[in-house]
Design an enzyme around this catalytic site. Structure first.
Site, PDB file in Angstrom:
ATOM      1  N   LYS A   1      -7.899   4.808   5.419  1.00  0.00           N
ATOM      2  CA  LYS A   1      -9.050   4.338   5.685  1.00  0.00           C
ATOM      3  C   LYS A   1      -9.951   5.231   6.472  1.00  0.00           C
ATOM      4  O   LYS A   1     -11.254   5.218   6.726  1.00  0.00           O
ATOM      5  CB  LYS A   1      -9.023   2.957   6.360  1.00  0.00           C
ATOM      6  CG  LYS A   1      -8.643   1.990   5.182  1.00  0.00           C
ATOM      7  CD  LYS A   1      -8.690   0.514   5.771  1.00  0.00           C
ATOM      8  CE  LYS A   1      -8.510  -0.394   4.657  1.00  0.00           C
ATOM      9  NZ  LYS A   1      -7.224  -0.455   4.284  1.00  0.00           N
TER      10      LYS A   1
ATOM     11  N   GLU B   1     -17.118  -5.931   8.118  1.00  0.00           N
ATOM     12  CA  GLU B   1     -16.416  -6.963   8.089  1.00  0.00           C
ATOM     13  C   GLU B   1     -14.758  -6.610   7.895  1.00  0.00           C
ATOM     14  O   GLU B   1     -14.722  -5.484   7.637  1.00  0.00           O
ATOM     15  CB  GLU B   1     -16.863  -7.818   6.902  1.00  0.00           C
ATOM     16  CG  GLU B   1     -16.544  -7.439   5.503  1.00  0.00           C
ATOM     17  CD  GLU B   1     -17.476  -6.339   5.182  1.00  0.00           C
ATOM     18  OE1 GLU B   1     -18.505  -6.497   5.371  1.00  0.00           O
ATOM     19  OE2 GLU B   1     -16.775  -5.616   4.219  1.00  0.00           O
TER      20      GLU B   1
ATOM     21  N   SER C   1      -0.674   5.394   0.687  1.00  0.00           N
ATOM     22  CA  SER C   1      -1.752   5.224   1.544  1.00  0.00           C
ATOM     23  C   SER C   1      -1.737   4.752   3.053  1.00  0.00           C
ATOM     24  O   SER C   1      -2.501   4.986   3.650  1.00  0.00           O
ATOM     25  CB  SER C   1      -2.615   4.080   0.716  1.00  0.00           C
ATOM     26  OG  SER C   1      -1.630   2.673   0.729  1.00  0.00           O
TER      27      SER C   1
HETATM   28  C1  LIG Z   1      -7.069  -1.214   2.807  1.00  0.00           C
HETATM   29  C2  LIG Z   1      -5.736  -0.563   2.323  1.00  0.00           C
HETATM   30  C3  LIG Z   1      -5.532  -0.363   0.875  1.00  0.00           C
HETATM   31  C4  LIG Z   1      -6.431  -1.085  -0.177  1.00  0.00           C
HETATM   32  O1  LIG Z   1      -7.900  -0.469  -0.238  1.00  0.00           O
HETATM   33  P1  LIG Z   1      -8.213   0.470  -1.226  1.00  0.00           P
HETATM   34  O2  LIG Z   1      -9.639   0.661  -0.954  1.00  0.00           O
HETATM   35  O3  LIG Z   1      -7.942   0.295  -2.615  1.00  0.00           O
HETATM   36  O4  LIG Z   1      -7.532   1.611  -0.840  1.00  0.00           O
HETATM   37  C5  LIG Z   1      -4.377   0.548   0.543  1.00  0.00           C
HETATM   38  N1  LIG Z   1      -3.361   0.768   1.278  1.00  0.00           N
HETATM   39  C6  LIG Z   1      -3.563   0.593   2.818  1.00  0.00           C
HETATM   40  C7  LIG Z   1      -2.447   1.120   3.536  1.00  0.00           C
HETATM   41  C8  LIG Z   1      -4.646  -0.122   3.168  1.00  0.00           C
HETATM   42  O5  LIG Z   1      -4.995  -0.116   4.656  1.00  0.00           O
END
Ligand SMILES: *Cc1c(COP(=O)(O)O)cnc(C)c1O
Length: 391
Positions: free
Chosen positions: A82, A104, A371
């Site tokens: 993010k 938000e 992610s």
């Molecule tokens: C917020 C988040 C997501 C989901 O958000 P996307 O916009 O679909 O990437 C996925 N993995 C993690 C670790 C997150 O914090």
């Protein structure tokens, strides 16, 4: 529309005007050499990019079949992808002369990333959060406050993310000349989905370069989880033109697709309008936007970024779904086999990869976008497995 028949700016007049200003500014700065350099410098010196591409040999060995690599977005500062996007948008806000970031947050991940960057750039920060989420996520609330943000608890309606979005938009509308609305995924009205993708596409570009150096080839598969779709579009974008690379987005099937407790927008949704964009949406029998469910707060969204809708409609990306139980199994296995505790969101992508790799030849290469890290999820997973942790 920006993405085939998906995208657009479905907004009331006043907000539309403000979004047009963001669009103008983005067009002006996106190719500006100083702006790009500032963004890249922060990615390198603050986020810690490039993130590693790591071969998970014990896991490939365990399943047999294809070779498996993890793109380590979990190693970024603040523990997920993010931050890449938040830095880009906050730098744009600064260039526009804005003093304050408004956002938000549901579980708090985007709120924490935004508060972090506001501190970094010396900006004010206001995070809107449903009161139910404030109570559930007290640690993240305190974290945001430590970073200097003001957290606004929203008491309307169900007191969760949807009401927090409305509240943040009202706050923005009252301060359009001095504040910037910072969206946390590749969703919302144009230009946000394009802008967020551009700030996340570094993930896929790095995967391509790193794999070229290590193996002199392209991956056969790139797999990522899909909530709003920002880490997935970031990982996929640079490979869209490479037809041999198969791209798979993994949504949350929650308690099962046959129950109402899931967030499988691409698998079971229909075309509609949500948060200013035309895209796939989950609706109930009355045509209202469904309440969605997943064990993972980051995948718990009834819409999806419009570029994903287009990639689905054109069959360039395949979308699959994974249940809570499958994600938890992958979470535990990855922790034990690799010493890496993944975010529950990322564990959905891992779970799909673990079904796929045993079916593939040994010379194929599968890259999973990890992610985020799972420290935030330890308590919840413990509870799921029937353990109670005492503070
Ligand atoms: C917020 C988040 C997501 C989901 O958000 P996307 O916009 O679909 O990437 C996925 N993995 C993690 C670790 C997150 O914090």
């Amino acid at each position: 529309m920006e993405f085939g028949s998906f995208g657009g700016q479905f907004l009331p007049d006043q907000i539309l005007k403000a979004v047009k200003k963001v669009e103008e500014a983005y067009l002006k700065y996106k190719d500006d050499a100083d702006f790009k350099q500032a963004y890249l410098d922060y990615l390198k010196d603050y986020v810690g990019r490039p993130s590693l591409l790591y071969e998970a040999k014990r896991t490939s060995g365990y399943f047999g079949g294809a070779r498996l690599f993890f793109k380590r977005e979990d190693l970024n500062h603040t523990g997920a992808h993010k931050i890449n996007n938040v830095i880009g948008q906050a730098l744009l806000a600064k260039r526009m002369g804005m003093k304050k970031l408004i956002a938000e947050t549901g579980a708090g991940q985007h709120g924490v990333a935004t508060a972090t960057v506001a501190a970094l750039l010396g900006m004010e920060c206001e995070i809107h959060m449903g009161y139910v989420d404030v109570l559930k996520q007290s640690l993240n609330v305190y974290r945001m406050e430590m970073l200097g943000a003001k957290v606004v608890a929203v008491h309307e309606g169900l007191k969760t993310l949807k009401e927090a979005v409305d509240s943040a938009l009202v706050a923005w509308a009252n301060e359009l000349d001095t504040s910037f609305y910072l969206i946390g995924s590749a969703v919302g009205p144009h230009p946000y989905p394009t802008m967020v993708r551009d700030f996340q596409k570094v993930i896929g570009e790095e995967i391509k370069t790193q794999l070229k150096i290590a193996e002199q080839c392209l991956p056969d598969y790139v797999i990522a989880c899909v909530g709003g779709g920002s880490n997935a579009i970031g990982a996929f974008y640079d490979f869209i033109k490479d037809e041999s690379v198969k791209l798979i987005g993994v949504e949350a099937a929650g308690l099962g697709l046959e129950t109402k407790k899931h967030a499988a927008t691409m698998t079971l949704g229909e075309v509609g309008v949500i948060h200013g964009m035309k895209t796939y949406v989950l609706k109930d029998e009355d045509g209202e936007i469904s309440e969605v469910y997943s064990i993972s707060a980051g995948l718990d969204y009834p819409g999806v970024g419009p570029e994903h809708s287009h990639l689905k409609a054109t069959n360039r990306v395949r979308y699959e779904s994974i249940t809570d139980q499958e994600a938890i199994d992958a979470f535990m296995l990855t922790s034990k086999l690799e010493g890496i505790i993944p975010a529950i969101e990322s564990a959905h992508a891992l779970a799909y990869a673990y079904k796929l790799i045993p079916t593939l030849p040994k010379d194929q290469i599968v890259v999973v976008n990890l992610s985020g890290r799972g420290d935030k999820d330890v308590k919840q997973v413990a509870r799921y497995l029937g353990h109670t942790l005492v503070d």
